[in-house]
Design a protein around this motif. Structure first.
Motif, PDB file in Angstrom:
ATOM      1  N   PRO A 178      11.324 -11.469  52.079  1.00  0.00           N
ATOM      2  CA  PRO A 178      12.719 -11.143  51.749  1.00  0.00           C
ATOM      3  C   PRO A 178      13.702 -12.149  52.339  1.00  0.00           C
ATOM      4  O   PRO A 178      13.335 -13.019  53.135  1.00  0.00           O
ATOM      5  CB  PRO A 178      12.903  -9.768  52.388  1.00  0.00           C
ATOM      6  CG  PRO A 178      11.954  -9.770  53.553  1.00  0.00           C
ATOM      7  CD  PRO A 178      10.763 -10.570  53.090  1.00  0.00           C
ATOM      8  N   ALA A 179      14.947 -12.033  51.954  1.00  0.00           N
ATOM      9  CA  ALA A 179      16.006 -12.876  52.525  1.00  0.00           C
ATOM     10  C   ALA A 179      16.111 -12.595  54.020  1.00  0.00           C
ATOM     11  O   ALA A 179      16.143 -11.444  54.444  1.00  0.00           O
ATOM     12  CB  ALA A 179      17.333 -12.584  51.834  1.00  0.00           C
ATOM     13  N   CYS A 180      16.118 -13.647  54.833  1.00  0.00           N
ATOM     14  CA  CYS A 180      16.118 -13.505  56.291  1.00  0.00           C
ATOM     15  C   CYS A 180      16.938 -14.610  56.945  1.00  0.00           C
ATOM     16  O   CYS A 180      17.112 -15.689  56.360  1.00  0.00           O
ATOM     17  CB  CYS A 180      14.700 -13.606  56.849  1.00  0.00           C
ATOM     18  SG  CYS A 180      13.560 -12.333  56.343  1.00  0.00           S
ATOM     19  N   GLN A 181      17.396 -14.323  58.167  1.00  0.00           N
ATOM     20  CA  GLN A 181      18.009 -15.353  59.009  1.00  0.00           C
ATOM     21  C   GLN A 181      17.599 -15.117  60.443  1.00  0.00           C
ATOM     22  O   GLN A 181      17.724 -14.001  60.969  1.00  0.00           O
ATOM     23  CB  GLN A 181      19.541 -15.341  58.898  1.00  0.00           C
ATOM     24  CG  GLN A 181      20.188 -16.440  59.745  1.00  0.00           C
ATOM     25  CD  GLN A 181      21.666 -16.609  59.470  1.00  0.00           C
ATOM     26  OE1 GLN A 181      22.238 -15.874  58.660  1.00  0.00           O
ATOM     27  NE2 GLN A 181      22.291 -17.561  60.121  1.00  0.00           N
ATOM     28  N   ASP A 182      17.082 -16.153  61.078  1.00  0.00           N
ATOM     29  CA  ASP A 182      16.657 -16.060  62.475  1.00  0.00           C
ATOM     30  C   ASP A 182      17.884 -16.014  63.369  1.00  0.00           C
ATOM     31  O   ASP A 182      18.730 -16.922  63.337  1.00  0.00           O
ATOM     32  CB  ASP A 182      15.780 -17.272  62.821  1.00  0.00           C
ATOM     33  CG  ASP A 182      15.154 -17.163  64.210  1.00  0.00           C
ATOM     34  OD1 ASP A 182      15.477 -16.216  64.939  1.00  0.00           O
ATOM     35  OD2 ASP A 182      14.343 -18.045  64.546  1.00  0.00           O
ATOM     36  N   SER A 183      17.996 -14.978  64.188  1.00  0.00           N
ATOM     37  CA  SER A 183      19.168 -14.809  65.055  1.00  0.00           C
ATOM     38  C   SER A 183      19.236 -15.873  66.143  1.00  0.00           C
ATOM     39  O   SER A 183      20.308 -16.112  66.705  1.00  0.00           O
ATOM     40  CB  SER A 183      19.139 -13.415  65.701  1.00  0.00           C
ATOM     41  OG  SER A 183      17.964 -13.255  66.481  1.00  0.00           O
ATOM     42  N   GLU A 184      18.115 -16.526  66.456  1.00  0.00           N
ATOM     43  CA  GLU A 184      18.120 -17.524  67.517  1.00  0.00           C
ATOM     44  C   GLU A 184      18.300 -18.943  66.979  1.00  0.00           C
ATOM     45  O   GLU A 184      19.094 -19.713  67.500  1.00  0.00           O
ATOM     46  CB  GLU A 184      16.835 -17.424  68.334  1.00  0.00           C
ATOM     47  CG  GLU A 184      16.714 -16.108  69.102  1.00  0.00           C
ATOM     48  CD  GLU A 184      15.587 -16.119  70.111  1.00  0.00           C
ATOM     49  OE1 GLU A 184      14.522 -16.697  69.811  1.00  0.00           O
ATOM     50  OE2 GLU A 184      15.775 -15.563  71.207  1.00  0.00           O
ATOM     51  N   SER A 185      17.563 -19.298  65.927  1.00  0.00           N
ATOM     52  CA  SER A 185      17.658 -20.664  65.398  1.00  0.00           C
ATOM     53  C   SER A 185      18.649 -20.786  64.249  1.00  0.00           C
ATOM     54  O   SER A 185      19.010 -21.889  63.852  1.00  0.00           O
ATOM     55  CB  SER A 185      16.278 -21.115  64.898  1.00  0.00           C
ATOM     56  OG  SER A 185      15.898 -20.379  63.734  1.00  0.00           O
ATOM     57  N   LEU A 200       7.349 -15.957  59.811  1.00  0.00           N
ATOM     58  CA  LEU A 200       7.727 -16.099  61.218  1.00  0.00           C
ATOM     59  C   LEU A 200       8.622 -17.313  61.443  1.00  0.00           C
ATOM     60  O   LEU A 200       9.346 -17.386  62.442  1.00  0.00           O
ATOM     61  CB  LEU A 200       6.468 -16.190  62.084  1.00  0.00           C
ATOM     62  CG  LEU A 200       6.677 -16.193  63.598  1.00  0.00           C
ATOM     63  CD1 LEU A 200       7.437 -14.961  64.060  1.00  0.00           C
ATOM     64  CD2 LEU A 200       5.337 -16.310  64.324  1.00  0.00           C
ATOM     65  N   GLN A 201       8.603 -18.277  60.527  1.00  0.00           N
ATOM     66  CA  GLN A 201       9.486 -19.439  60.651  1.00  0.00           C
ATOM     67  C   GLN A 201      10.960 -19.030  60.656  1.00  0.00           C
ATOM     68  O   GLN A 201      11.813 -19.789  61.115  1.00  0.00           O
ATOM     69  CB  GLN A 201       9.219 -20.413  59.507  1.00  0.00           C
ATOM     70  CG  GLN A 201       7.816 -21.010  59.516  1.00  0.00           C
ATOM     71  CD  GLN A 201       7.576 -21.943  58.348  1.00  0.00           C
ATOM     72  OE1 GLN A 201       8.506 -22.463  57.749  1.00  0.00           O
ATOM     73  NE2 GLN A 201       6.313 -22.157  58.011  1.00  0.00           N
ATOM     74  N   TYR A 202      11.234 -17.835  60.133  1.00  0.00           N
ATOM     75  CA  TYR A 202      12.606 -17.336  60.083  1.00  0.00           C
ATOM     76  C   TYR A 202      12.838 -16.232  61.109  1.00  0.00           C
ATOM     77  O   TYR A 202      13.763 -15.446  60.993  1.00  0.00           O
ATOM     78  CB  TYR A 202      12.922 -16.850  58.666  1.00  0.00           C
ATOM     79  CG  TYR A 202      12.673 -17.927  57.637  1.00  0.00           C
ATOM     80  CD1 TYR A 202      13.602 -18.949  57.442  1.00  0.00           C
ATOM     81  CD2 TYR A 202      11.487 -17.962  56.914  1.00  0.00           C
ATOM     82  CE1 TYR A 202      13.350 -19.968  56.538  1.00  0.00           C
ATOM     83  CE2 TYR A 202      11.228 -18.977  56.003  1.00  0.00           C
ATOM     84  CZ  TYR A 202      12.174 -19.981  55.825  1.00  0.00           C
ATOM     85  OH  TYR A 202      11.923 -21.000  54.931  1.00  0.00           O
ATOM     86  N   GLY A 203      11.983 -16.206  62.128  1.00  0.00           N
ATOM     87  CA  GLY A 203      12.159 -15.278  63.228  1.00  0.00           C
ATOM     88  C   GLY A 203      11.236 -14.071  63.149  1.00  0.00           C
ATOM     89  O   GLY A 203      10.782 -13.687  62.069  1.00  0.00           O
ATOM     90  N   PRO A 204      10.951 -13.445  64.301  1.00  0.00           N
ATOM     91  CA  PRO A 204      10.072 -12.269  64.324  1.00  0.00           C
ATOM     92  C   PRO A 204      10.579 -11.123  63.460  1.00  0.00           C
ATOM     93  O   PRO A 204       9.788 -10.399  62.851  1.00  0.00           O
ATOM     94  CB  PRO A 204      10.058 -11.876  65.811  1.00  0.00           C
ATOM     95  CG  PRO A 204      10.391 -13.129  66.544  1.00  0.00           C
ATOM     96  CD  PRO A 204      11.358 -13.856  65.659  1.00  0.00           C
ATOM     97  N   ALA A 205      11.910 -10.948  63.398  1.00  0.00           N
ATOM     98  CA  ALA A 205      12.460  -9.860  62.590  1.00  0.00           C
ATOM     99  C   ALA A 205      12.134 -10.056  61.112  1.00  0.00           C
ATOM    100  O   ALA A 205      11.920  -9.092  60.377  1.00  0.00           O
ATOM    101  CB  ALA A 205      13.969  -9.754  62.796  1.00  0.00           C
ATOM    102  N   CYS A 206      12.071 -11.316  60.670  1.00  0.00           N
ATOM    103  CA  CYS A 206      11.728 -11.600  59.273  1.00  0.00           C
ATOM    104  C   CYS A 206      10.262 -11.266  59.016  1.00  0.00           C
ATOM    105  O   CYS A 206       9.920 -10.735  57.957  1.00  0.00           O
ATOM    106  CB  CYS A 206      12.007 -13.069  58.948  1.00  0.00           C
ATOM    107  SG  CYS A 206      11.802 -13.473  57.198  1.00  0.00           S
ATOM    108  N   GLN A 207       9.404 -11.567  59.983  1.00  0.00           N
ATOM    109  CA  GLN A 207       7.990 -11.228  59.817  1.00  0.00           C
ATOM    110  C   GLN A 207       7.818  -9.709  59.747  1.00  0.00           C
ATOM    111  O   GLN A 207       7.035  -9.197  58.945  1.00  0.00           O
ATOM    112  CB  GLN A 207       7.177 -11.794  60.979  1.00  0.00           C
ATOM    113  CG  GLN A 207       5.672 -11.749  60.752  1.00  0.00           C
ATOM    114  CD  GLN A 207       5.226 -12.699  59.647  1.00  0.00           C
ATOM    115  OE1 GLN A 207       5.385 -13.910  59.745  1.00  0.00           O
ATOM    116  NE2 GLN A 207       4.672 -12.137  58.579  1.00  0.00           N
TER     117      GLN A 207
END
Length: 568
Positions: A178-185, A200-207
């Motif tokens: 799904p559409a995701c954005q990593d809060s850290e990077s 996981l490239q888009y953050g743990p929440a995206c995974q």
């Protein structure tokens, strides 16, 4: 502050102007008695002052007790301070990330108890020098920034803490991210179809969001472990015992072990859990099974006498674990991690089931897989808090250990429903059909538009199909008044205008029908954590190479006699 018992010289003192309770009044003027206690005291003073000796001895004794009390107080203060320092030290080790509610929310059972679902991720990231050294691949790129979730396991702990299920999702599974954005990077994606571990490239929440979308299982928490974390954890508990069915040398992960049992620490433990060419068919599917063997052994070690009662072992384990893990905010303190460990510890090993999501070959890529038959039923057992073992630890053929309902006469997986939309709302039939298949009903369930608009929702069943209709009705919260017998041979559900939204009938008492647990574990390579004699099956195929020559892992072991074993 002076001690009320001691004077300046350390000897007992009294206020000379005060009468001591019980003291005899003064004698009349004149000669004092020549006998009795007064004479004895006088005689004592005339013969070496023994009473003075006893007084000094008593004073020294009280001083020793005083010093002992002070020493104990210092020890208590120092110990308490060390404990607080240790607690703060561990909290400082933990790296936590917000899930932002992307994994859904668990529902409490009838007693107010809530299950726990955790996505356990093993990262392949070379994001530190230590991980580069362990994982390799950094000779040209150096330390990297991105990572994939090469290990993904959904850990489900039941609401009553009586059972648990661990379901591995192969990293080669193709799915929608799904559409995701990593809060850290701040790296983001608008969504794509790709390999599940890439999220996981888009953050743990995206995974977490990707796994939730694929399975329908609410994911409350996550735990992420990297290469060095596996090494630290295995070392902290003194090694993990495993068994291999034959000599094995995986020239890719560098695992090299002789046939039989071994205790793996450090690099050897990492090589074992990373090996995908040494076991099974040489794919990621074989690797998930060996990881289950490793984790089962680790859990037994945690629960064994001595591991969690040895302060040194507990310190090392806690320090290693908190340094090795990245978790969500809901697990971001030592207190919360201890609570989670306590919940896991309540589950007997014979009631911890390890499974692998059923897969099928991806039609577009022979090296990738997609969700296979039976997987949706496995997802449903987890989402609906059903145990895959009975109270005795055997495979369950029935339903939830918490509610223990009676299994339907016909398994849900064999029930197909034609869902027709009799409303003016687009997509109603698809929504309800998806709910049924997500809860383990047959993939042959279909959708259509009703021949005409309907004010009332009805479920029509054919001769001999009343039990199937009642199972469907229970799942959707339909009262018996909505059921009617027809002349056909299929179940037809017409969604009326009295049900304009939602997946449970308004005002109904929907409770999910028990999923078919036999189907849930079919092809899922199920095992339980108490199976201590299970050996990882070495691949009989030519999955590895030495000097460009393909061979089996056992042949490679024999050909590489000069290479030391991993546990040497």
């Amino acid at each position: 502050m002076s001690d009320p018992w001691d004077g300046p010289s350390g000897q007992a003192t009294r206020n000379r102007g005060a009468r001591v309770p019980g003291q005899r009044a003064a004698e009349p003027d004149g000669a004092r008695p020549t006998g009795g206690r007064a004479a004895a005291r006088a005689a004592a003073r005339g013969h070496g002052g023994k009473r003075g000796h006893r007084s000094r001895t008593a004073g020294r004794g009280r001083k020793v007790l005083k010093n002992l009390a002070i020493g104990l107080s210092v020890i208590i203060v120092v110990t308490a301070g060390a404990g607080w320092w240790f607690y703060e030290h561990l909290n400082g080790n933990i790296h936590s990330v917000s899930l932002d509610g992307k994994g859904g929310t668990e529902k409490a059972d009838a007693f107010g108890r809530t299950p726990i679902n955790i996505l356990v991720m093993g990262s392949d990231g070379r994001t530190s020098e230590a991980d580069c050294k362990l994982g390799g691949g950094c000779s040209k790129t150096g330390v990297q920034t991105g990572s994939n979730a090469d290990v993904e396991m959904v850990l489900h702990i039941s609401a009553d803490r009586s059972n648990a299920t661990v379901m591995s999702i192969p990293r080669d599974t193709m799915t929608k991210v799904p559409a995701c954005q990593d809060s850290e990077s701040n790296q983001s994606t608008s969504g794509y179809y790709g390999q599940i571990n890439s999220a996981l490239q888009y953050g743990p929440a995206c995974q977490v969001a990707t796994v939730h979308q694929l399975t329908g299982i609410p994911i409350d928490h996550f735990v992420k472990l990297d290469f060095s974390g596996v090494v630290k954890m295995s070392d902290a508990i003194g090694g993990v015992s495993v068994c291999v069915s034959d000599d094995v040398y995986d020239t890719y992960s560098h695992l090299k072990l002789s046939k039989g049992s071994h205790t793996l620490k450090g690099d050897a433990a990492l090589e074992f859990v990373r090996s995908r060419h040494g076991f099974g068919d040489g794919s990621d599917l074989g690797r998930t099974t060996t990881q289950h063997i490793f984790l089962s052994s680790m859990i037994r070690k945690f629960k064994s006498a001595g591991t969690l009662t040895d302060p040194t072992a507990v310190y090392g384990l806690a320090d290693a674990a908190t340094k090795a893990l990245t978790v969500d905010d809901g697990l971001g303190t030592v207190k919360k991690l201890i609570s989670l460990a306590s919940d896991v510890n309540k589950v007997p090993t014979k009631r911890m089931t390890f499974t692998t999501m059923q897969t099928a070959a991806d039609p577009g890529n022979k090296d990738r897989v997609v969700v296979g038959p039976g997987a949706k039923t496995l997802f449903a057992t987890i989402a609906h808090d059903q145990s895959l073992t009975t109270g005795s630890g055997k495979k369950s053929a029935a339903a939830s250990a918490t509610a223990k309902p009676t299994a339907p006469a016909v398994p849900a997986s064999r029930i197909a429903v034609t869902v027709e939309n009799g409303t003016a709302v687009t997509g109603r039939a698809s929504d309800i059909a998806a709910t049924l298949t997500d809860q383990g009903f047959s993939s042959a369930t279909t959708t259509a538009n009703a021949p005409s608009p309907s004010a009332t929702t009805t479920l029509t069943y054919g001769t001999g199909e009343k039990d199937e209709a009642q199972t469907v009705a229970k799942t959707l919260g339909l009262a018996s008044s909505h059921l009617k017998q027809g002349t056909g041979t299929a179940l037809t559900l017409v969604i009326g205008s009295d049900w304009p939204s939602g997946t449970s009938f308004p005002g109904g008492s929907s409770s999910p029908a028990p999923a078919d647990t036999q189907a849930a574990v079919g092809g899922a390579h199920a095992s339980t954590a108490d199976q201590s004699k299970t050996c990882a099956k070495v691949s009989p195929y030519k999955t590895v190479t030495i000097d460009g020559v393909s061979m089996t892992p056992s042949q490679a072991y024999a050909a590489a006699r000069g290479t030391p074993d991993s546990d040497a």
